[in-house]
Scaffold this motif. Structure first.
Motif, PDB file in Angstrom:
ATOM      1  N   GLY A   1       1.699  11.441  -9.887  1.00  0.00           N
ATOM      2  CA  GLY A   1       0.341  12.135  -9.620  1.00  0.00           C
ATOM      3  C   GLY A   1      -0.610  11.217 -10.459  1.00  0.00           C
ATOM      4  O   GLY A   1      -1.828  12.415 -11.230  1.00  0.00           O
ATOM      5  N   ILE A   2      -0.606  11.049 -10.334  1.00  0.00           N
ATOM      6  CA  ILE A   2      -2.064   9.018 -11.024  1.00  0.00           C
ATOM      7  C   ILE A   2      -2.109   8.842 -10.201  1.00  0.00           C
ATOM      8  O   ILE A   2      -1.574   8.127  -9.199  1.00  0.00           O
ATOM      9  N   LYS A   3      -3.128   8.102 -10.814  1.00  0.00           N
ATOM     10  CA  LYS A   3      -3.761   7.251  -9.584  1.00  0.00           C
ATOM     11  C   LYS A   3      -4.214   6.114 -10.155  1.00  0.00           C
ATOM     12  O   LYS A   3      -3.796   5.337 -11.492  1.00  0.00           O
ATOM     13  N   ASN A   4      -4.521   5.108  -9.026  1.00  0.00           N
ATOM     14  CA  ASN A   4      -4.796   3.361 -10.073  1.00  0.00           C
ATOM     15  C   ASN A   4      -5.415   3.511 -10.901  1.00  0.00           C
ATOM     16  O   ASN A   4      -6.055   3.799 -11.462  1.00  0.00           O
ATOM     17  N   GLY A   5      -4.796   3.064 -12.398  1.00  0.00           N
ATOM     18  CA  GLY A   5      -5.510   2.646 -13.254  1.00  0.00           C
ATOM     19  C   GLY A   5      -4.685   3.516 -14.423  1.00  0.00           C
ATOM     20  O   GLY A   5      -5.164   3.799 -15.622  1.00  0.00           O
ATOM     21  N   GLY A   6      -4.265   4.254 -14.007  1.00  0.00           N
ATOM     22  CA  GLY A   6      -4.264   5.971 -15.139  1.00  0.00           C
ATOM     23  C   GLY A   6      -2.600   5.873 -15.430  1.00  0.00           C
ATOM     24  O   GLY A   6      -1.903   5.019 -14.854  1.00  0.00           O
ATOM     25  N   THR A   7      -2.878   7.149 -16.424  1.00  0.00           N
ATOM     26  CA  THR A   7      -1.301   7.286 -17.141  1.00  0.00           C
ATOM     27  C   THR A   7      -1.057   8.254 -17.169  1.00  0.00           C
ATOM     28  O   THR A   7      -1.707   9.415 -16.918  1.00  0.00           O
ATOM     29  N   THR A   8       0.657   8.488 -17.120  1.00  0.00           N
ATOM     30  CA  THR A   8       0.863  10.426 -17.446  1.00  0.00           C
ATOM     31  C   THR A   8       0.490  10.472 -18.756  1.00  0.00           C
ATOM     32  O   THR A   8       0.605   9.580 -19.500  1.00  0.00           O
TER      33      THR A   8
ATOM     34  N   GLU B   1       0.734  -1.132  -0.214  1.00  0.00           N
ATOM     35  CA  GLU B   1      -0.291   0.014   0.090  1.00  0.00           C
ATOM     36  C   GLU B   1       1.439   1.054   0.060  1.00  0.00           C
ATOM     37  O   GLU B   1       0.336   2.504  -0.815  1.00  0.00           O
ATOM     38  N   GLU B   2       1.915   0.975   0.771  1.00  0.00           N
ATOM     39  CA  GLU B   2       2.646   2.399   1.077  1.00  0.00           C
ATOM     40  C   GLU B   2       3.685   2.634  -0.756  1.00  0.00           C
ATOM     41  O   GLU B   2       3.490   3.535  -0.932  1.00  0.00           O
ATOM     42  N   ILE B   3       3.636   1.636  -1.491  1.00  0.00           N
ATOM     43  CA  ILE B   3       4.233   1.176  -2.384  1.00  0.00           C
ATOM     44  C   ILE B   3       3.751   1.991  -3.821  1.00  0.00           C
ATOM     45  O   ILE B   3       3.894   3.262  -4.079  1.00  0.00           O
ATOM     46  N   MET B   4       2.102   1.836  -3.717  1.00  0.00           N
ATOM     47  CA  MET B   4       0.699   2.387  -4.046  1.00  0.00           C
ATOM     48  C   MET B   4       1.510   4.222  -4.350  1.00  0.00           C
ATOM     49  O   MET B   4       0.839   4.743  -5.101  1.00  0.00           O
ATOM     50  N   GLN B   5       1.035   3.936  -2.853  1.00  0.00           N
ATOM     51  CA  GLN B   5       0.464   5.837  -2.273  1.00  0.00           C
ATOM     52  C   GLN B   5       1.909   6.511  -3.152  1.00  0.00           C
ATOM     53  O   GLN B   5       2.061   7.195  -3.129  1.00  0.00           O
ATOM     54  N   THR B   6       3.406   6.039  -3.093  1.00  0.00           N
ATOM     55  CA  THR B   6       4.414   6.502  -3.631  1.00  0.00           C
ATOM     56  C   THR B   6       4.880   6.927  -4.525  1.00  0.00           C
ATOM     57  O   THR B   6       4.586   8.172  -4.747  1.00  0.00           O
TER      58      THR B   6
ATOM     59  N   ASP C   1       2.566  12.054 -19.830  1.00  0.00           N
ATOM     60  CA  ASP C   1       3.668  12.186 -21.155  1.00  0.00           C
ATOM     61  C   ASP C   1       3.629  10.674 -21.434  1.00  0.00           C
ATOM     62  O   ASP C   1       4.204  10.251 -22.513  1.00  0.00           O
ATOM     63  N   GLY C   2       2.949   9.716 -21.421  1.00  0.00           N
ATOM     64  CA  GLY C   2       2.765   8.801 -22.139  1.00  0.00           C
ATOM     65  C   GLY C   2       3.464   7.608 -21.082  1.00  0.00           C
ATOM     66  O   GLY C   2       3.826   6.674 -21.652  1.00  0.00           O
ATOM     67  N   LEU C   3       4.440   8.149 -20.462  1.00  0.00           N
ATOM     68  CA  LEU C   3       5.730   7.304 -19.768  1.00  0.00           C
ATOM     69  C   LEU C   3       5.524   6.182 -18.623  1.00  0.00           C
ATOM     70  O   LEU C   3       5.936   5.199 -18.824  1.00  0.00           O
ATOM     71  N   PHE C   4       4.336   6.535 -17.985  1.00  0.00           N
ATOM     72  CA  PHE C   4       2.887   5.369 -17.000  1.00  0.00           C
ATOM     73  C   PHE C   4       2.337   5.166 -16.827  1.00  0.00           C
ATOM     74  O   PHE C   4       1.258   6.359 -16.728  1.00  0.00           O
ATOM     75  N   THR C   5       2.570   4.226 -16.803  1.00  0.00           N
ATOM     76  CA  THR C   5       0.421   3.371 -16.506  1.00  0.00           C
ATOM     77  C   THR C   5       1.058   3.059 -15.236  1.00  0.00           C
ATOM     78  O   THR C   5       1.831   1.866 -14.857  1.00  0.00           O
ATOM     79  N   LEU C   6      -0.087   2.676 -13.963  1.00  0.00           N
ATOM     80  CA  LEU C   6       0.267   2.582 -12.545  1.00  0.00           C
ATOM     81  C   LEU C   6      -0.787   1.483 -12.678  1.00  0.00           C
ATOM     82  O   LEU C   6      -2.380   1.307 -13.228  1.00  0.00           O
TER      83      LEU C   6
END
Ligand code: FES
Length: 263
Positions: free
Chosen positions: A151-158, A140-145, A160-165
């Motif tokens: 600045g994205i939420k679970n299921g979101g993509t930044t 949970e701490e890893i997710m929050q970090t 700039d298209g670099l990260f999806t979580l």
């Protein structure tokens, strides 16, 4: 033939479903139906490259000609890799054409297995395990970090298209919890600090290679060796850094697990 009333009712039901769907923050890949989008509609084109046609042929040769559909999953995987980590309708249709099956057979498979993404994902697709062993050790701490850092939420993509979580269920690396899968590789024994380190390295395109094991524990240990180094059930590890009698009184405080695991 549907009456006017039934048609209106059907339209209402579909619109309500679409509305609900837009308000739910679920990751697109998890939806069991297709949603039209500018990058994924009937006009979207997909075909394998010459190189991947050769690969596809090698896959098909593994199966008798009357069981071509057995190649469906490897071909979907090939299509997804070629297409930057996700499968548009056109890619699934191409696989159906090659496997000689109705497109719906491929849609069923692609929407069942979570390894297939049916909406675009970032260059770094991060899947954080949130199942019990990882949760106890700090997922949970890893997710929050990650969420706080990008600045994205679970299921979101930044943007700039670099990260999806995405938070997922057990990825089979429980011994080295908590862990994250980044594209094909595992990064394990994470802490808040090492997760931030990984994020910064990804921003510079310098993700550390995981080596031959396909996994990299971030606390310096080797693969699944364990935080106490190599050990067996018959000997007390010589590198023991924690009290071997720590659970003798039967008292285990989950809050202390990380300390006991020498993290
Ligand atoms: S519980 Fe996280 S990898 Fe198994």
């Amino acid at each position: 033939m549907l009456s006017n009333k039934s048609t209106q009712f059907a339209k209402l039901a579909v619109n309500r479903l679409l509305k609900q769907n837009q308000s739910v923050r679920f990751f697109g890949a998890a939806k069991s139906f297709h949603l039209e989008s500018p990058e994924n509609n009937e006009t979207t084109f997909f075909d394998f490259t010459d190189e991947n046609y050769e690969r596809a042929n090698r896959v098909l040769q593994k199966y008798p000609d009357n069981y071509r559909q057995a190649a469906m999953i490897p071909l979907l995987d090939l299509a997804q890799r070629q297409n930057g980590g996700w499968l548009p309708l056109a890619a699934m249709d191409k696989v159906a054409q090659i496997c000689h099956v109705a497109p719906v057979r491929v849609y069923e498979v692609a929407s069942f297995y979570t390894m297939f993404n049916r909406t675009p994902v970032g260059k770094y697709f991060m899947q954080v395990c949130g199942t019990t062993p990882c949760m106890i050790c700090g997922s949970e701490e890893i997710m929050q970090t990650i969420q706080g850092h990008l600045g994205i939420k679970n299921g979101g993509t930044t943007k700039d298209g670099l990260f999806t979580l995405l938070e997922v269920e057990c990825l089979g690396a429980c011994a080295n919890a908590p862990m994250v899968q980044i594209n094909d590789d595992y990064y394990e024994c994470l802490s808040k600090e090492t997760m931030i380190e990984l994020l910064e390295l990804m921003k510079q395109d310098k993700l550390p290679p995981v080596g031959k094991w396909g996994s990299l524990p971030m606390n310096g240990q080797v693969s699944c060796e364990g935080p106490l180094g190599k050990s067996s059930l018959f000997t007390i590890p010589t590198t023991l850094t924690v009290d071997p009698d720590r659970f003798k009184d039967g008292e285990v405080n989950p809050a202390d697990v990380k300390k006991h695991m020498a993290y």
